[in-house]
Design a protein around this motif. Structure first.
Motif, PDB file in Angstrom:
ATOM      1  N   ARG A   1     -21.307 -48.872 -40.047  1.00  0.00           N
ATOM      2  CA  ARG A   1     -21.052 -49.610 -38.806  1.00  0.00           C
ATOM      3  C   ARG A   1     -19.890 -50.588 -38.944  1.00  0.00           C
ATOM      4  O   ARG A   1     -19.392 -51.099 -37.931  1.00  0.00           O
ATOM      5  CB  ARG A   1     -22.322 -50.340 -38.362  1.00  0.00           C
ATOM      6  N   ARG A   2     -19.469 -50.854 -40.163  1.00  0.00           N
ATOM      7  CA  ARG A   2     -18.350 -51.772 -40.398  1.00  0.00           C
ATOM      8  C   ARG A   2     -17.199 -51.109 -41.153  1.00  0.00           C
ATOM      9  O   ARG A   2     -16.248 -51.769 -41.545  1.00  0.00           O
ATOM     10  CB  ARG A   2     -18.848 -53.008 -41.164  1.00  0.00           C
TER      11      ARG A   2
ATOM     12  N   HIS B   1     -18.499 -46.736 -32.754  1.00  0.00           N
ATOM     13  CA  HIS B   1     -19.400 -47.878 -32.589  1.00  0.00           C
ATOM     14  C   HIS B   1     -18.599 -49.183 -32.645  1.00  0.00           C
ATOM     15  O   HIS B   1     -18.815 -50.094 -31.833  1.00  0.00           O
ATOM     16  CB  HIS B   1     -20.460 -47.837 -33.698  1.00  0.00           C
ATOM     17  N   GLN B   2     -17.651 -49.259 -33.580  1.00  0.00           N
ATOM     18  CA  GLN B   2     -16.825 -50.461 -33.678  1.00  0.00           C
ATOM     19  C   GLN B   2     -15.919 -50.643 -32.473  1.00  0.00           C
ATOM     20  O   GLN B   2     -15.674 -51.771 -32.033  1.00  0.00           O
ATOM     21  CB  GLN B   2     -15.976 -50.405 -34.945  1.00  0.00           C
TER      22      GLN B   2
ATOM     23  N   VAL C   1     -16.544 -50.006 -29.455  1.00  0.00           N
ATOM     24  CA  VAL C   1     -17.324 -50.625 -28.387  1.00  0.00           C
ATOM     25  C   VAL C   1     -17.641 -52.079 -28.715  1.00  0.00           C
ATOM     26  O   VAL C   1     -17.500 -52.965 -27.865  1.00  0.00           O
ATOM     27  CB  VAL C   1     -18.628 -49.832 -28.152  1.00  0.00           C
ATOM     28  N   THR C   2     -18.057 -52.353 -29.954  1.00  0.00           N
ATOM     29  CA  THR C   2     -18.425 -53.724 -30.298  1.00  0.00           C
ATOM     30  C   THR C   2     -17.209 -54.652 -30.285  1.00  0.00           C
ATOM     31  O   THR C   2     -17.319 -55.817 -29.886  1.00  0.00           O
ATOM     32  CB  THR C   2     -19.118 -53.770 -31.672  1.00  0.00           C
TER      33      THR C   2
ATOM     34  N   GLY D   1     -16.386 -55.711 -26.825  1.00  0.00           N
ATOM     35  CA  GLY D   1     -17.275 -56.735 -26.290  1.00  0.00           C
ATOM     36  C   GLY D   1     -18.223 -56.253 -25.218  1.00  0.00           C
ATOM     37  O   GLY D   1     -19.086 -57.008 -24.748  1.00  0.00           O
ATOM     38  N   HIS D   2     -18.107 -55.001 -24.787  1.00  0.00           N
ATOM     39  CA  HIS D   2     -19.052 -54.436 -23.826  1.00  0.00           C
ATOM     40  C   HIS D   2     -19.046 -52.924 -23.988  1.00  0.00           C
ATOM     41  O   HIS D   2     -18.184 -52.355 -24.655  1.00  0.00           O
ATOM     42  CB  HIS D   2     -18.686 -54.828 -22.389  1.00  0.00           C
ATOM     43  N   ASP D   3     -20.024 -52.289 -23.392  1.00  0.00           N
ATOM     44  CA  ASP D   3     -20.234 -50.842 -23.549  1.00  0.00           C
ATOM     45  C   ASP D   3     -19.969 -50.157 -22.217  1.00  0.00           C
ATOM     46  O   ASP D   3     -20.901 -49.854 -21.454  1.00  0.00           O
ATOM     47  CB  ASP D   3     -21.675 -50.597 -24.029  1.00  0.00           C
TER      48      ASP D   3
ATOM     49  N   LEU E   1     -23.486 -46.837 -26.784  1.00  0.00           N
ATOM     50  CA  LEU E   1     -24.034 -47.467 -27.983  1.00  0.00           C
ATOM     51  C   LEU E   1     -25.439 -46.988 -28.336  1.00  0.00           C
ATOM     52  O   LEU E   1     -25.719 -46.746 -29.523  1.00  0.00           O
ATOM     53  CB  LEU E   1     -24.026 -48.987 -27.834  1.00  0.00           C
TER      54      LEU E   1
ATOM     55  N   ASP F   1     -26.068 -45.437 -31.985  1.00  0.00           N
ATOM     56  CA  ASP F   1     -27.026 -46.044 -32.916  1.00  0.00           C
ATOM     57  C   ASP F   1     -28.046 -45.023 -33.400  1.00  0.00           C
ATOM     58  O   ASP F   1     -28.388 -44.991 -34.591  1.00  0.00           O
ATOM     59  CB  ASP F   1     -27.738 -47.221 -32.251  1.00  0.00           C
TER      60      ASP F   1
END
Length: 441
Positions: A112-113, A358-359, A361-362, A365-367, A372, A376
């Protein structure tokens, strides 16, 4: 990055008789490229840390190696050698991975990172040759190679899931035995059928020969490392390059050299899974891309996504026995270890792509496309398959770094023993061959 730079500066200040630190370049984002030199001998070695952004073990290995070099004169003055340690070749990329570097070290947190730039932004590659290099990090490394003319270059890489192995531009007889010893002592499996070296000749168990570069399209360059690189560029100086790979999560099955029970069945399943995952990720990207903000962060994260989705169908076809036409580029003879490595590689490509989406979207700041929850679920399921299906286990950082350190010192020893032509030193003229004492298990 800050911790690594501060450590190197402190070492040079504490031991000015043995170590010097200098800036040899600047990254695209303005980060310094630091070179730590230990010893004052006429022969030069070059150790390159951090060539891939998501493979931070090189920094730990450089620290471990340097701390030993400043107290063991046999490896410097006794060997007439200067060790040149490039702390990190891609500091910009390493910065983007700092979200998971402090732990806890779980696959879920890592993917995720995770960040790794697109192929054309990875500084070891020279897809258009050394005269058309755009990246300042690459130009700095090429200049350093031509300045030092090292007899040995070690590039420090980290396998996220798998085993340890080495790739060489020149054969070093005895390295496979040293690798086997380090593997047993440190509990790190040897990767006997590496996906990275699938089409490369073997020089011994888990030791592979880097072939000469050839002209190739982008997909072949990404999947087969077929183009020119900073690994092969210093051959003109007589340099031996060793690419040393250490796993973060080890899978013991990558060391299984037995014949597979159902080669074609496994290959068909791996190919079908990769095609399925690729179609799923394409659909998610198609929903997401039109609604994303047009920002540098979005572009940075989507560039490697496009790379992965470009090569996945090609790899699925290459691995599928139904599409193997028996040509020169067909699959080589495969062991169980090869099939395990291909299964891991297929899942790795899907995981990296999903993690980057995933990153995206994060970071936004919004989906905007409500992706998401699905991402996930995918990431949770695919990470569980690594843990449960492949029995992937975390390798402590100290063991990763010790594994690489032992193989660097083994290559250093063997290069002096077995390369027939005298090595060129960093100064004009030729330097002597040498056999030097190294750490014995």
């Amino acid at each position: 990055m800050d911790e690594l730079g501060a450590w190197a500066a402190a070492l040079a200040a504490r031991r000015p008789d043995a170590a010097r630190l200098r800036r040899v370049g600047t990254s695209r984002a303005g980060e310094p490229l630091w070179l730590l030199s230990v010893g004052r001998g006429s022969r030069q070695t070059l150790v390159v840390g951090g060539p891939h952004a998501n493979e931070p073990v090189g920094g730990a290995t450089v620290r471990r190696l340097a701390e030993r070099l400043v107290v063991d004169a046999r490896l410097t003055e006794g060997a007439d050698t200067t060790w040149n340690l490039l702390l990190c070749l891609d500091p910009d990329g390493l910065r983007q991975n700092e979200g998971w570097l402090t732990g806890p070290y779980t696959l879920d947190r890592y993917v995720r990172r995770f960040y790794r730039p697109s192929f054309l932004e990875q500084p070891e590659w020279l897809p258009d040759g050394p005269d058309s290099v755009a990246l300042p990090e690459t130009r700095a490394l090429l200049a350093l190679q031509d300045e030092l003319r090292p007899f040995l270059q070690c590039s420090l890489h980290g396998v996220d899931v798998g085993g340890g192995f080495v790739e060489l531009t020149h054969e070093l007889p005895g390295l496979a035995r040293r690798l086997a010893r380090a593997s047993v002592r440190l509990g790190i499996p040897r990767e006997l059928g590496s996906y990275d070296a699938l089409y490369w000749p073997g020089l011994g168990p888990a030791v592979y020969r880097i072939p000469p570069p050839r002209r190739a399209g982008l997909t072949a360059a990404i999947t087969e490392a077929a183009v020119d690189s900073t690994w092969t560029h210093p051959r003109r100086h007589g340099t031996v390059t060793a690419v040393v790979e250490a796993p973060m999560w080890a899978v013991d099955a990558v060391a299984d050299a037995t014949p597979p029970a159902d080669r074609d069945g496994v290959l068909s399943a791996v190919s079908a899974t990769l095609r399925h995952d690729t179609r799923l990720l394409h659909r998610l990207l198609a929903r997401l891309r039109p609604k994303l903000p047009d920002t540098p962060d979005t572009a940075r994260l989507l560039a490697p996504v496009d790379d992965y989705l470009l090569v996945c169908p090609r790899l699925a076809d290459a691995w599928d026995p139904a599409t193997d036409d028996g040509s020169e580029r067909g699959l080589p003879p495969l062991t169980t270890a090869h099939l395990v490595a291909l299964r891991i590689a297929g899942r790795r490509l899907a995981l990296r792509t999903a993690g980057l989406l995933h990153q995206v979207v994060t970071v936004a700041g919004h989906d905007p496309a409500d992706v998401l929850p699905e991402l996930d679920r995918l990431l949770d399921r695919w990470c569980a398959e690594y843990r449960d299906g492949c029995a992937a286990r975390w390798v402590p950082v100290a063991r990763q770094a010790e594994f690489q350190s032992r193989l660097i010192l083994a290559a250093f020893d063997l290069a002096g023993r077995h390369v027939s032509a005298p090595f060129r030193t960093g100064k004009p003229g030729r330097g002597p061959e040498a056999t030097v004492p190294v750490h014995r298990d």
